[in-house]
Write a protein that holds these residues in place. Structure first.
Motif, PDB file in Angstrom:
ATOM      1  N   UNK A  45       0.710  -1.264   0.210  1.00  0.00           N
ATOM      2  CA  UNK A  45       0.125  -0.140   0.072  1.00  0.00           C
ATOM      3  C   UNK A  45       0.895   1.156   0.020  1.00  0.00           C
ATOM      4  N   UNK A  46       2.350   1.160   0.299  1.00  0.00           N
ATOM      5  CA  UNK A  46       3.208   2.145   0.180  1.00  0.00           C
ATOM      6  C   UNK A  46       3.931   2.434  -0.863  1.00  0.00           C
ATOM      7  N   UNK A  47       4.233   1.272  -1.594  1.00  0.00           N
ATOM      8  CA  UNK A  47       5.147   1.182  -2.721  1.00  0.00           C
ATOM      9  C   UNK A  47       4.800   0.389  -3.867  1.00  0.00           C
ATOM     10  N   UNK A  74       7.630   3.465  -7.351  1.00  0.00           N
ATOM     11  CA  UNK A  74       6.503   4.571  -7.160  1.00  0.00           C
ATOM     12  C   UNK A  74       6.106   4.551  -5.715  1.00  0.00           C
ATOM     13  N   UNK A  75       6.485   5.476  -4.997  1.00  0.00           N
ATOM     14  CA  UNK A  75       6.398   5.218  -3.435  1.00  0.00           C
ATOM     15  C   UNK A  75       5.437   6.574  -2.941  1.00  0.00           C
ATOM     16  N   UNK A  76       4.716   6.600  -1.719  1.00  0.00           N
ATOM     17  CA  UNK A  76       4.092   7.510  -1.037  1.00  0.00           C
ATOM     18  C   UNK A  76       4.900   8.762  -0.751  1.00  0.00           C
ATOM     19  N   UNK A  77       5.567   9.145  -1.548  1.00  0.00           N
ATOM     20  CA  UNK A  77       6.459  10.297  -1.268  1.00  0.00           C
ATOM     21  C   UNK A  77       5.663  11.659  -0.454  1.00  0.00           C
ATOM     22  N   UNK A  78       4.456  11.539  -1.010  1.00  0.00           N
ATOM     23  CA  UNK A  78       3.543  12.672  -0.573  1.00  0.00           C
ATOM     24  C   UNK A  78       3.597  12.769   0.998  1.00  0.00           C
TER      25      UNK A  78
END
Length: 195
Positions: free
Chosen positions: A11-13, A56-60
């Motif tokens: 769910x994170x990456x 693609x990660x949760x960089x936000x």
């Protein structure tokens, strides 16, 4: 062919990595963190391990999950490509100078993950990357690669040089350790017969 592909989705990456241990150091790296891309590119170029990595990660939220999960997936890909480790040199060591900085890396592809990381930074960020995440990257990589990893910056002042010398030292040591030793033939490099 000592190659492997790892797909890691949480769910994170969302990560896709392919490695070729017998490559030429070609790379295509996109993590969303420019400085991390630069470090993984150094690892590829100086180890001669081809690395294709898309993250693609949760960089936000922050960089933690992207850095950790990309290292875990890369380590897993290296371990998978090594297979049962027949004929490898197993051990590697290297010193990597970068101007005023010198870093030492010694590793054992032992199947016993452990990381000793002795370095430090005088600033909280390099580019957009949080410097506190560097030790976490090395610990995560060692964990899934199944290696005992000792990495130590002997001296240095410039933070960019410190980080880059760590990745270059790891690259050179890893290159030695994954090489096929013709004197070992098709044997596992352990008296236990398994790594």
């Amino acid at each position: 062919m000592r190659t492997a592909t790892v797909q890691r989705t949480t769910k994170e990456t969302d990560i896709a990595i392919t490695v070729d241990l017998d490559g030429s150091g070609t790379y295509s790296v996109s993590t969303g963190i420019g400085f991390l891309d630069h470090m993984v590119e150094q690892l590829s170029r100086h180890s001669l391990i081809d690395i294709t990595m898309t993250v693609k990660g949760d960089l936000h939220i922050d960089q933690h999950h992207t850095v950790e999960d990309s290292a875990l997936a890369l380590g897993e890909a290296v371990a998978k490509a090594l297979g049962d480790k027949r004929g490898i040199a197993r051990y590697g060591e290297a010193h990597a100078p970068m101007d005023e900085t010198l870093t030492r890396c010694i590793l054992d592809i032992s199947g016993r993950p452990h990381c000793v990381w002795k370095s430090g930074f005088s600033q909280p960020r390099l580019g957009e990357m949080d410097t506190e995440l560097f030790p976490h990257w090395f610990h995560s990589f060692a964990q899934t690669a199944g290696i005992t990893l000792h990495i130590e910056t002997l001296y240095g002042e410039n933070n960019h040089h410190i980080a880059e010398s760590m990745y270059k030292a790891l690259a050179r040591a890893l290159r030695q350790a994954v090489e096929i030793d013709p004197r070992k033939g098709d044997t596992i490099p352990s008296t236990k017969g398994v790594l």
